[in-house]
Motif scaffolding. Structure first.
Motif, mmCIF file in Angstrom:
data_model
loop_
_atom_site.group_PDB
_atom_site.id
_atom_site.type_symbol
_atom_site.label_atom_id
_atom_site.label_comp_id
_atom_site.label_asym_id
_atom_site.label_seq_id
_atom_site.Cartn_x
_atom_site.Cartn_y
_atom_site.Cartn_z
ATOM 1 N N THR A 92 35.731 67.017 72.968
ATOM 2 C CA THR A 92 36.397 65.078 73.352
ATOM 3 C C THR A 92 37.241 65.059 72.232
ATOM 4 O O THR A 92 38.722 64.685 72.647
ATOM 5 N N THR A 100 31.767 76.630 65.742
ATOM 6 C CA THR A 100 31.026 76.326 66.482
ATOM 7 C C THR A 100 29.038 76.390 65.659
ATOM 8 O O THR A 100 28.394 75.642 65.679
ATOM 9 N N GLU A 122 27.209 73.807 64.371
ATOM 10 C CA GLU A 122 25.602 73.551 64.909
ATOM 11 C C GLU A 122 24.406 73.381 63.646
ATOM 12 O O GLU A 122 23.554 72.686 63.549
ATOM 13 N N ALA A 155 31.440 76.641 74.365
ATOM 14 C CA ALA A 155 32.118 75.571 74.774
ATOM 15 C C ALA A 155 33.503 75.836 74.306
ATOM 16 O O ALA A 155 34.054 74.944 74.213
ATOM 17 N N GLY A 205 24.031 69.970 62.205
ATOM 18 C CA GLY A 205 24.466 68.879 63.235
ATOM 19 C C GLY A 205 25.141 68.052 63.320
ATOM 20 O O GLY A 205 24.848 66.736 64.549
ATOM 21 N N ILE A 206 26.232 68.658 63.610
ATOM 22 C CA ILE A 206 27.699 68.275 64.761
ATOM 23 C C ILE A 206 27.237 68.436 66.190
ATOM 24 O O ILE A 206 27.773 69.766 66.313
ATOM 25 N N SER A 207 27.301 67.853 67.175
ATOM 26 C CA SER A 207 28.221 68.644 68.414
ATOM 27 C C SER A 207 28.406 69.227 68.971
ATOM 28 O O SER A 207 29.837 68.876 68.569
ATOM 29 N N PRO A 208 28.895 70.356 69.334
ATOM 30 C CA PRO A 208 30.009 71.692 69.624
ATOM 31 C C PRO A 208 30.631 71.130 70.786
ATOM 32 O O PRO A 208 31.941 70.672 70.890
ATOM 33 N N GLU A 209 29.748 70.009 71.652
ATOM 34 C CA GLU A 209 30.525 70.106 72.873
ATOM 35 C C GLU A 209 31.378 68.395 72.378
ATOM 36 O O GLU A 209 32.237 68.299 73.142
ATOM 37 N N GLU A 210 30.713 67.667 71.639
ATOM 38 C CA GLU A 210 31.548 66.623 71.120
ATOM 39 C C GLU A 210 32.913 66.789 70.176
ATOM 40 O O GLU A 210 33.782 66.310 70.538
#
Length: 287
Positions: free
Chosen positions: A37, A21, A25, A236, A28-33
């Motif tokens: 997903t 995670t 971060e 997450a 710039g990559i969304s951990p949630e995405e």
């Protein structure tokens, strides 16, 4: 006769916040995405969870990808910076435990990390050099040094294999030369680290098989949760894993506070003292 005590730590969400995670971060990559997903979708397609997240990472490596032309050396350097995010008291724990063991004759403390995370990241941290071995997922690079392939995924069930390697005293080098060495029969008295001398510390999400194996064979286990509330959602990654069916199941959940004043740190020091005392008494009674 020397008694070997093995302290075996998971890494992510046990010794430090989830390293994957943090890597996401930083780029710039969304951990949630990523976790909710992409990762969940891949698992539901039938991928092993560890292969799912590793293959997703590899898809984000390349000249025009968010992770760029990522190398093993880049991951190790990231791990060096990650040392600053280790949970409170982690570095001092090793020194304190060694000091306790030094008060007894013929007691050796061996440290191991056993993780689904990326081995180069963990190897880059300062605690890796304190360990007999680090068992974690490995990636392979192409001729230009850019990571491109999954070399060794370590899933939650794979972890138990490495507990047996630790138990039998099989080094990582020996296992690389002969991956089936772990299946060799070894007499109980010839095993380096008996299960009853193991102490396993993990976050209770991906460590359930290890908790069960160590506890059932007389060892000690400690669960870790980075929250004031044991019912809290967690990271997450943890929430995404539970979403696809994995419970948080570990007795004795503790906040990751490894200093002398932290509950977990205090319990680990007391446990080591107790194991050392018990083994010394056993040897005296056998005379």
């Amino acid at each position: 006769m020397t008694t070997n005590i093995g302290l075996i730590f998971d890494f992510d969400d046990t010794l430090a916040p989830d390293s994957t995670t943090q890597l996401l971060e930083q780029h710039g990559i969304s951990p949630e995405e990523f976790w909710f997903t992409e990762f969940q979708s891949r698992v539901r397609e039938g991928y092993d969870p560890t292969v799912a997240y590793l293959s997703l990472l590899l898809e984000k490596v390349g000249e025009d990808q968010p992770l760029g032309e990522l190398t093993i050396e880049d991951l190790e350097a990231f791990g060096t910076d990650l040392t600053e995010t280790l949970y409170p008291g982690v570095p001092g724990l090793f020194d304190d435990i060694n000091a306790i063991a030094d008060e007894y004759e013929d007691i050796t403390i061996d440290y191991y990390i056993l993780s689904e995370g990326l081995e180069p990241i963990i190897q880059g941290t300062e605690i890796a050099e304190r360990c007999e071995a680090v068992y974690a997922s490995q990636l392979d690079a192409n001729a230009e040094g850019i990571i491109q392939h999954i070399q060794r995924p370590i899933s939650f069930t794979d972890k138990t294999r490495y507990l047996y390697e630790i138990n039998k005293g099989i080094t990582p080098a020996e296992a690389r030369e002969n991956p089936y060495e772990v299946n060799t029969q070894v007499a109980p008295e010839e095993r380096r680290t008996p299960f009853e001398n193991m102490i396993y510390i993990g976050d209770g999400i991906t460590d359930i098989p290890c908790f069960s194996l160590v506890k059932d064979r007389g060892g000690r286990v400690f669960g870790v949760i980075d929250s004031d509330d044991e019912g809290a959602e967690g990271s997450a990654k943890q929430r995404a894993i539970r979403d696809i069916g994995s419970p948080r199941r570990a007795g004795n959940l503790n906040k990751p506070m490894y200093g002398e004043s932290g509950r977990l740190g205090s319990l680990l020091r007391l446990t080591i003292e107790g194991v050392c005392t018990d083994r010394t008494i056993d040897e005296l009674e056998a005379l």
